[in-house]
Design an enzyme around this catalytic site. Structure first.
Site, PDB file in Angstrom:
ATOM      1  N   ARG A   1       0.545   6.529   7.616  1.00  0.00           N
ATOM      2  CA  ARG A   1       0.594   6.652   6.151  1.00  0.00           C
ATOM      3  C   ARG A   1       0.134   8.025   5.679  1.00  0.00           C
ATOM      4  NH1 ARG A   1       1.507   1.560   3.893  1.00  0.00           N
ATOM      5  NH2 ARG A   1       0.494  -0.179   4.927  1.00  0.00           N
TER       6      ARG A   1
ATOM      7  N   ASP B   1       4.307   3.293   6.318  1.00  0.00           N
ATOM      8  CA  ASP B   1       3.670   3.043   7.614  1.00  0.00           C
ATOM      9  C   ASP B   1       4.601   2.378   8.608  1.00  0.00           C
ATOM     10  OD1 ASP B   1       3.734   0.458   6.252  1.00  0.00           O
ATOM     11  OD2 ASP B   1       2.459  -0.239   7.890  1.00  0.00           O
TER      12      ASP B   1
ATOM     13  N   LYS C   1      17.350   3.822   0.694  1.00  0.00           N
ATOM     14  CA  LYS C   1      18.335   3.776   1.786  1.00  0.00           C
ATOM     15  C   LYS C   1      19.539   3.035   1.232  1.00  0.00           C
ATOM     16  CE  LYS C   1      14.908   3.050   5.433  1.00  0.00           C
ATOM     17  NZ  LYS C   1      14.512   2.115   6.507  1.00  0.00           N
TER      18      LYS C   1
ATOM     19  N   LYS D   1       0.815  -1.196   0.000  1.00  0.00           N
ATOM     20  CA  LYS D   1       0.000   0.000   0.000  1.00  0.00           C
ATOM     21  C   LYS D   1       0.858   1.260   0.000  1.00  0.00           C
ATOM     22  CE  LYS D   1      -3.130  -2.292   3.229  1.00  0.00           C
ATOM     23  NZ  LYS D   1      -3.518  -2.265   4.675  1.00  0.00           N
ATOM     24  N   GLY D   2       2.147   1.094   0.227  1.00  0.00           N
ATOM     25  CA  GLY D   2       3.045   2.237   0.423  1.00  0.00           C
ATOM     26  C   GLY D   2       3.083   3.225  -0.733  1.00  0.00           C
TER      27      GLY D   2
ATOM     28  N   PHE E   1      14.327   4.487  10.134  1.00  0.00           N
ATOM     29  CA  PHE E   1      12.979   4.046   9.786  1.00  0.00           C
ATOM     30  C   PHE E   1      12.097   5.270   9.573  1.00  0.00           C
ATOM     31  CE2 PHE E   1       8.816   2.221  10.053  1.00  0.00           C
ATOM     32  CZ  PHE E   1       8.995   1.029   9.364  1.00  0.00           C
ATOM     33  N   VAL E   2      11.466   5.358   8.394  1.00  0.00           N
ATOM     34  CA  VAL E   2      10.661   6.537   8.071  1.00  0.00           C
ATOM     35  C   VAL E   2       9.189   6.181   7.834  1.00  0.00           C
ATOM     36  CG1 VAL E   2      12.578   7.913   7.153  1.00  0.00           C
ATOM     37  CG2 VAL E   2      11.315   6.386   5.618  1.00  0.00           C
TER      38      VAL E   2
ATOM     39  N   GLU F   1       7.304   2.260  -6.499  1.00  0.00           N
ATOM     40  CA  GLU F   1       7.539   1.741  -5.145  1.00  0.00           C
ATOM     41  C   GLU F   1       7.800   2.914  -4.198  1.00  0.00           C
ATOM     42  OE1 GLU F   1       7.170  -0.225  -2.867  1.00  0.00           O
ATOM     43  OE2 GLU F   1       8.592  -1.887  -2.945  1.00  0.00           O
ATOM     44  N   ASP F   2       7.531   2.692  -2.919  1.00  0.00           N
ATOM     45  CA  ASP F   2       7.758   3.760  -1.943  1.00  0.00           C
ATOM     46  C   ASP F   2       9.230   3.867  -1.536  1.00  0.00           C
ATOM     47  OD1 ASP F   2       7.706   1.294  -0.608  1.00  0.00           O
ATOM     48  OD2 ASP F   2       6.270   1.916   0.920  1.00  0.00           O
TER      49      ASP F   2
ATOM     50  N   ASP G   1      15.053  -0.578   0.490  1.00  0.00           N
ATOM     51  CA  ASP G   1      15.846  -0.690   1.711  1.00  0.00           C
ATOM     52  C   ASP G   1      16.956  -1.711   1.442  1.00  0.00           C
ATOM     53  OD1 ASP G   1      16.711  -0.752   4.346  1.00  0.00           O
ATOM     54  OD2 ASP G   1      14.908  -1.664   5.147  1.00  0.00           O
TER      55      ASP G   1
HETATM   56  P1  IMP Z   1      13.478  -4.177   1.158  1.00  0.00           P
HETATM   57  O1  IMP Z   1      13.024  -5.481   0.592  1.00  0.00           O
HETATM   58  O2  IMP Z   1      14.350  -4.347   2.364  1.00  0.00           O
HETATM   59  O3  IMP Z   1      14.122  -3.268   0.120  1.00  0.00           O
HETATM   60  O4  IMP Z   1      12.218  -3.469   1.757  1.00  0.00           O
HETATM   61  C1  IMP Z   1      11.297  -2.869   0.997  1.00  0.00           C
HETATM   62  C2  IMP Z   1       9.993  -2.683   1.731  1.00  0.00           C
HETATM   63  O5  IMP Z   1      10.158  -2.584   3.151  1.00  0.00           O
HETATM   64  C3  IMP Z   1       9.390  -1.386   1.307  1.00  0.00           C
HETATM   65  O6  IMP Z   1       8.588  -1.568   0.177  1.00  0.00           O
HETATM   66  C4  IMP Z   1       8.624  -0.956   2.531  1.00  0.00           C
HETATM   67  O7  IMP Z   1       7.326  -1.508   2.488  1.00  0.00           O
HETATM   68  C5  IMP Z   1       9.379  -1.546   3.683  1.00  0.00           C
HETATM   69  N1  IMP Z   1      10.279  -0.563   4.328  1.00  0.00           N
HETATM   70  C6  IMP Z   1      11.624  -0.511   4.275  1.00  0.00           C
HETATM   71  N2  IMP Z   1      12.113   0.523   4.978  1.00  0.00           N
HETATM   72  C7  IMP Z   1      11.041   1.159   5.496  1.00  0.00           C
HETATM   73  C8  IMP Z   1      10.898   2.340   6.315  1.00  0.00           C
HETATM   74  O8  IMP Z   1      11.851   3.028   6.710  1.00  0.00           O
HETATM   75  N3  IMP Z   1       9.615   2.678   6.622  1.00  0.00           N
HETATM   76  C9  IMP Z   1       8.532   1.974   6.214  1.00  0.00           C
HETATM   77  N4  IMP Z   1       8.624   0.875   5.438  1.00  0.00           N
HETATM   78  C10 IMP Z   1       9.871   0.470   5.085  1.00  0.00           C
HETATM   79 MG    MG Z   2       6.596  -1.131  -0.223  1.00  0.00          MG
END
Ligand code: IMP
Ligand code: MG
Length: 176
Positions: free
Chosen positions: A164, A158, A130, A42-43, A151-152, A98-99, A102
């Site tokens: 959100r 969210d 990040k 939903k991000g 963490f944001v 994508e939001d 990470d």
């Molecule tokens: P990744 O697979 O570690 O790159 O994580 C991606 C997903 O983790 C994103 O699509 C977000 O939904 C969630 N996520 C990662 N960091 C944050 C954050 O700082 N705040 C909120 N959601 C996050």
């Molecule tokens: Mg996401």
């Protein structure tokens, strides 16, 4: 949990950057046959609706939903599709919206998943990145903002389904 929010990116900065991203994306996609924006729920929702309205070319919007996090602050590394696409993307020009990137695990998985459905072209736009916390190297064509490893929340992001609707991006710190 008591939480403390520290503003990181203001509403104004977000809107300015979204407009810049829209013109960058427009330069690459405006000539091609009706592109599809695929938001990752939903991000993505606040970002996608602003970006979509800022794009000056005709396009479709679609959504998928995946799960990696289950309301926690750290990733399990397991990606599952919870809501599939409603449309066939074979031969289409696709932009994943994508939001945040990470570790990169989610987008690396999604990229492969989309490629297996044979789109004509595939690009990714992520509002935030990040870069310090990247574990998997994944290609992301457009990034709104590089942010520190914090963490944001806000503007779609969210923590346990909360925050959100903040119109800006904030760093979330737990206090006791
Ligand atoms: P990744 O697979 O570690 O790159 O994580 C991606 C997903 O983790 C994103 O699509 C977000 O939904 C969630 N996520 C990662 N960091 C944050 C954050 O700082 N705040 C909120 N959601 C996050
Ligand atoms: Mg996401």
């Amino acid at each position: 949990m008591e939480a403390n929010l520290e503003a990181l990116i203001t509403e104004n900065c977000l809107q300015k950057r979204v407009a810049e991203l829209a013109s960058e994306i427009g330069a690459d996609l405006s000539g091609v046959e009706v592109p599809i924006l695929v938001g990752v729920l939903k991000g993505c929702v606040y970002f996608l609706t602003d970006l979509s309205r800022a794009l000056s070319f005709d396009h479709q919007i679609e959504f998928i939903q995946i799960s990696t996090y289950s309301g926690q602050k750290s990733s399990s590394g397991i990606v599952q599709i919870r809501k599939d696409l409603d449309t066939n993307i074979e031969g289409r020009n696709v932009l994943i919206v994508e939001d945040i990137v990470d570790t990169g695990v989610t987008l690396a998985y999604l990229r492969e998943w989309f490629v297996s459905r044979k789109p004509k072209s595939l690009r990714i736009v992520s509002l935030l990145s990040k870069t310090e916390s990247r574990v998997v190297d994944v290609q992301v064509e457009y990034v709104g903002f590089e942010i520190p490893n914090e963490f944001v929340v806000g503007y779609g992001l969210d923590f346990g389904e909360r925050y959100r609707n903040l119109p800006y991006i904030a760093i979330l710190r737990e206090t006791r």
